[in-house]
Motif scaffolding. Structure first.
Motif, PDB file in Angstrom:
ATOM      1  N   LEU A   3       0.941  -1.228  -0.060  1.00 25.03           N
ATOM      2  CA  LEU A   3       0.164   0.142  -0.167  1.00 25.03           C
ATOM      3  C   LEU A   3       0.928   1.269   0.037  1.00 25.03           C
ATOM      4  CD1 LEU A   3      -2.883   0.934   0.136  1.00 25.03           C
ATOM      5  CD2 LEU A   3      -2.636   0.915   2.624  1.00 25.03           C
ATOM      6  N   SER A   4       0.716   2.180  -0.871  1.00 25.76           N
ATOM      7  CA  SER A   4       1.310   3.551  -0.924  1.00 25.76           C
ATOM      8  C   SER A   4       0.305   4.441  -0.447  1.00 25.76           C
ATOM      9  CB  SER A   4       1.610   3.744  -2.367  1.00 25.76           C
ATOM     10  OG  SER A   4       1.728   5.143  -2.694  1.00 25.76           O
ATOM     11  N   THR A   5       0.568   5.359   0.569  1.00 27.65           N
ATOM     12  CA  THR A   5      -0.477   6.169   1.059  1.00 27.65           C
ATOM     13  C   THR A   5      -0.870   7.226  -0.071  1.00 27.65           C
ATOM     14  OG1 THR A   5       1.465   7.612   1.955  1.00 27.65           O
ATOM     15  CG2 THR A   5       0.469   6.042   3.363  1.00 27.65           C
ATOM     16  N   ASP A   6       0.008   7.582  -0.959  1.00 30.22           N
ATOM     17  CA  ASP A   6      -0.382   8.393  -2.154  1.00 30.22           C
ATOM     18  C   ASP A   6      -1.169   7.829  -3.250  1.00 30.22           C
ATOM     19  OD1 ASP A   6       1.106  10.486  -0.874  1.00 30.22           O
ATOM     20  OD2 ASP A   6       3.132   9.875  -1.691  1.00 30.22           O
ATOM     21  N   GLU A   7      -0.997   6.601  -3.584  1.00 27.27           N
ATOM     22  CA  GLU A   7      -1.592   6.064  -4.768  1.00 27.27           C
ATOM     23  C   GLU A   7      -2.415   4.744  -4.387  1.00 27.27           C
ATOM     24  OE1 GLU A   7       1.575   5.495  -7.505  1.00 27.27           O
ATOM     25  OE2 GLU A   7       1.769   7.846  -8.173  1.00 27.27           O
ATOM     26  N   GLY A   8      -2.463   4.234  -3.336  1.00 28.02           N
ATOM     27  CA  GLY A   8      -3.089   3.117  -3.016  1.00 28.02           C
ATOM     28  C   GLY A   8      -2.440   1.631  -3.432  1.00 28.02           C
ATOM     29  N   ALA A  71      -7.669  -5.115  -7.233  1.00 21.41           N
ATOM     30  CA  ALA A  71      -7.198  -5.355  -5.817  1.00 21.41           C
ATOM     31  C   ALA A  71      -7.956  -6.025  -4.768  1.00 21.41           C
ATOM     32  CB  ALA A  71      -7.240  -3.640  -5.469  1.00 21.41           C
ATOM     33  N   PRO A  72      -7.571  -6.415  -3.690  1.00 16.92           N
ATOM     34  CA  PRO A  72      -8.186  -7.305  -2.942  1.00 16.92           C
ATOM     35  C   PRO A  72      -9.058  -6.453  -1.942  1.00 16.92           C
ATOM     36  CG  PRO A  72      -5.899  -6.793  -2.066  1.00 16.92           C
ATOM     37  CD  PRO A  72      -6.111  -6.273  -3.267  1.00 16.92           C
ATOM     38  N   GLN A  73     -10.130  -7.096  -1.389  1.00 15.48           N
ATOM     39  CA  GLN A  73     -11.008  -6.390  -0.802  1.00 15.48           C
ATOM     40  C   GLN A  73     -10.625  -6.186   0.564  1.00 15.48           C
ATOM     41  OE1 GLN A  73     -14.599  -8.764  -0.694  1.00 15.48           O
ATOM     42  NE2 GLN A  73     -14.977  -8.792  -3.007  1.00 15.48           N
ATOM     43  N   ASP A  74     -10.843  -4.929   1.184  1.00 13.69           N
ATOM     44  CA  ASP A  74     -10.411  -4.614   2.488  1.00 13.69           C
ATOM     45  C   ASP A  74     -11.920  -4.917   3.245  1.00 13.69           C
ATOM     46  OD1 ASP A  74     -11.938  -2.398   1.710  1.00 13.69           O
ATOM     47  OD2 ASP A  74     -10.248  -1.269   2.036  1.00 13.69           O
ATOM     48  N   GLY A  75     -11.850  -4.597   4.597  1.00 12.78           N
ATOM     49  CA  GLY A  75     -12.958  -4.673   5.460  1.00 12.78           C
ATOM     50  C   GLY A  75     -14.157  -3.686   5.013  1.00 12.78           C
ATOM     51  N   THR A  76     -13.822  -2.626   4.685  1.00 15.11           N
ATOM     52  CA  THR A  76     -14.848  -1.489   4.547  1.00 15.11           C
ATOM     53  C   THR A  76     -15.664  -2.119   3.196  1.00 15.11           C
ATOM     54  OG1 THR A  76     -13.612   0.371   5.557  1.00 15.11           O
ATOM     55  CG2 THR A  76     -15.383   0.767   3.810  1.00 15.11           C
ATOM     56  N   THR A 144     -15.482   0.822  -5.377  1.00 10.65           N
ATOM     57  CA  THR A 144     -13.968   1.050  -5.685  1.00 10.65           C
ATOM     58  C   THR A 144     -13.183   0.775  -4.521  1.00 10.65           C
ATOM     59  OG1 THR A 144     -14.264   3.293  -4.729  1.00 10.65           O
ATOM     60  CG2 THR A 144     -14.772   3.049  -7.180  1.00 10.65           C
ATOM     61  N   SER A 145     -11.878   0.415  -4.720  1.00  8.18           N
ATOM     62  CA  SER A 145     -10.938   0.052  -3.714  1.00  8.18           C
ATOM     63  C   SER A 145      -9.750   1.134  -3.788  1.00  8.18           C
ATOM     64  CB  SER A 145     -10.204  -1.156  -4.105  1.00  8.18           C
ATOM     65  OG  SER A 145     -11.131  -2.399  -4.300  1.00  8.18           O
ATOM     66  N   ARG A 146      -8.995   1.140  -2.783  1.00  9.81           N
ATOM     67  CA  ARG A 146      -7.867   1.842  -2.538  1.00  9.81           C
ATOM     68  C   ARG A 146      -6.745   1.427  -3.417  1.00  9.81           C
ATOM     69  NH1 ARG A 146     -10.892   5.843  -1.265  1.00  9.81           N
ATOM     70  NH2 ARG A 146     -11.510   5.954   0.938  1.00  9.81           N
ATOM     71  N   ASP A 147      -6.863   1.841  -4.781  1.00 14.58           N
ATOM     72  CA  ASP A 147      -5.979   1.047  -5.970  1.00 14.58           C
ATOM     73  C   ASP A 147      -5.585   2.164  -6.994  1.00 14.58           C
ATOM     74  OD1 ASP A 147      -5.252  -0.404  -8.036  1.00 14.58           O
ATOM     75  OD2 ASP A 147      -7.259  -1.443  -8.438  1.00 14.58           O
ATOM     76  N   ASP A 174     -18.809   4.530  -5.043  1.00 13.36           N
ATOM     77  CA  ASP A 174     -17.403   5.126  -5.317  1.00 13.36           C
ATOM     78  C   ASP A 174     -17.014   5.677  -3.890  1.00 13.36           C
ATOM     79  OD1 ASP A 174     -15.314   6.935  -6.154  1.00 13.36           O
ATOM     80  OD2 ASP A 174     -16.142   6.913  -7.843  1.00 13.36           O
ATOM     81  N   ARG A 175     -16.085   4.961  -3.402  1.00 11.84           N
ATOM     82  CA  ARG A 175     -15.365   5.446  -2.079  1.00 11.84           C
ATOM     83  C   ARG A 175     -14.413   6.718  -2.249  1.00 11.84           C
ATOM     84  NH1 ARG A 175     -12.663   0.112  -0.131  1.00 11.84           N
ATOM     85  NH2 ARG A 175     -12.160   1.175   1.797  1.00 11.84           N
ATOM     86  N   GLY A 176     -14.016   6.946  -3.481  1.00 14.28           N
ATOM     87  CA  GLY A 176     -13.020   7.991  -3.604  1.00 14.28           C
ATOM     88  C   GLY A 176     -13.978   9.312  -3.461  1.00 14.28           C
ATOM     89  N   ASN A 177     -15.020   9.493  -3.871  1.00 16.23           N
ATOM     90  CA  ASN A 177     -15.857  10.763  -3.564  1.00 16.23           C
ATOM     91  C   ASN A 177     -17.164  10.509  -2.751  1.00 16.23           C
ATOM     92  OD1 ASN A 177     -16.979   9.593  -5.684  1.00 16.23           O
ATOM     93  ND2 ASN A 177     -16.076  10.635  -7.272  1.00 16.23           N
ATOM     94  N   SER A 178     -17.397   9.569  -2.273  1.00 15.71           N
ATOM     95  CA  SER A 178     -18.601   9.176  -1.399  1.00 15.71           C
ATOM     96  C   SER A 178     -19.682   9.438  -2.335  1.00 15.71           C
ATOM     97  CB  SER A 178     -18.398  10.015  -0.280  1.00 15.71           C
ATOM     98  OG  SER A 178     -17.577   9.855   0.516  1.00 15.71           O
TER      99      SER A 178
END
Length: 223
Positions: A3-8, A71-76, A144-147, A174-178
């Motif tokens: 995981l990169s904090t800038d790009e997912g 990308a793998p699924q996270d808990g959210t 969407t994932s943090r990808d 879309d989790r990026g912009n809710s």
């Protein structure tokens, strides 16, 4: 998970090395900045063989002749899927939301999408193989994932792929912009209608899905 904090999320190099080691003859892979690329044009037949051999930790898709890694699924992500599943079962008990379904996409069925959800009648996928024909699927779902590839895959490639096979509705959480975006009325490989709603709004998904979503609960999953 890398995981990169800038790009997912980015694919771990260990997963790439395992995937490359089982690639079929003629499929040459390279790893560039966390992305898997093919050195030669990839046919859908070669993709399916590569996907069959892939390690369990690697989920592959195929869009516009290109190999993609989901990308793998996270808990959210899982919580949002269960929220939607409950609403679908309550309002349409004769149907089901099938998670992580393999669907043949694009105009000539030469794409392969691993959807986060496929809404269809109960028992619809009985007897199907790894990749199902889209006929009978009323709605495809993506969360969407943090990808780092989310924008291209979920917001550009997936609407084209699902519309190309006339899946009536594409629902993008879309989790990026809710937001929740409803794509509908596919024609000539494009959805003619798309409407976006902020989390908390009431979202009406048109026929043949015919479900009304109260998205207030999604606010809990903003991150």
């Amino acid at each position: 998970m890398t995981l990169s904090t800038d790009e997912g999320w980015r694919m771990p190099v260990e997963d790439f090395e395992e995937l490359a080691s089982v690639a079929p003859d003629g499929v040459r892979l390279e790893f560039v900045d966390g992305r898997v690329l093919t050195k030669d044009p990839l046919s859908v037949e070669d993709f399916e063989e590569l996907e069959r051999r892939a390690p369990e930790t690697v989920w592959l898709e195929y869009a516009n002749g290109k190999l993609e890694v989901k990308a793998p699924q996270d808990g959210t992500h899982s919580c949002i899927f269960m929220w939607l599943l409950r609403q679908c079962l309550h309002q349409r008990p004769d149907h089901a939301l099938y998670g992580f379904s393999g669907i043949k996409t694009q105009a000539h069925r030469n794409g392969r999408a691993r959807s986060d959800g496929a809404f269809a009648r109960r028992g619809h996928f009985r007897g199907h193989g790894e990749w199902s024909d889209p006929e009978g699927i009323l709605m495809a779902l993506e969360i969407t994932s943090r990808d780092h590839d989310t924008n291209q895959r979920a917001r550009i490639d997936k609407p084209v792929g699902y519309a190309g096979t006339d899946i009536p509705v594409y629902l993008l959480v879309d989790r990026g912009n809710s937001t929740v975006t409803v794509y509908s009325e596919p024609k000539n490989g494009r959805y003619r209608q798309s409407s976006s709603y902020p989390w908390g709004a009431t979202v009406e998904i048109p026929p043949p899905v015919s479900i009304v979503l109260d998205t207030e609960q999604l606010k809990k999953y903003a991150d």
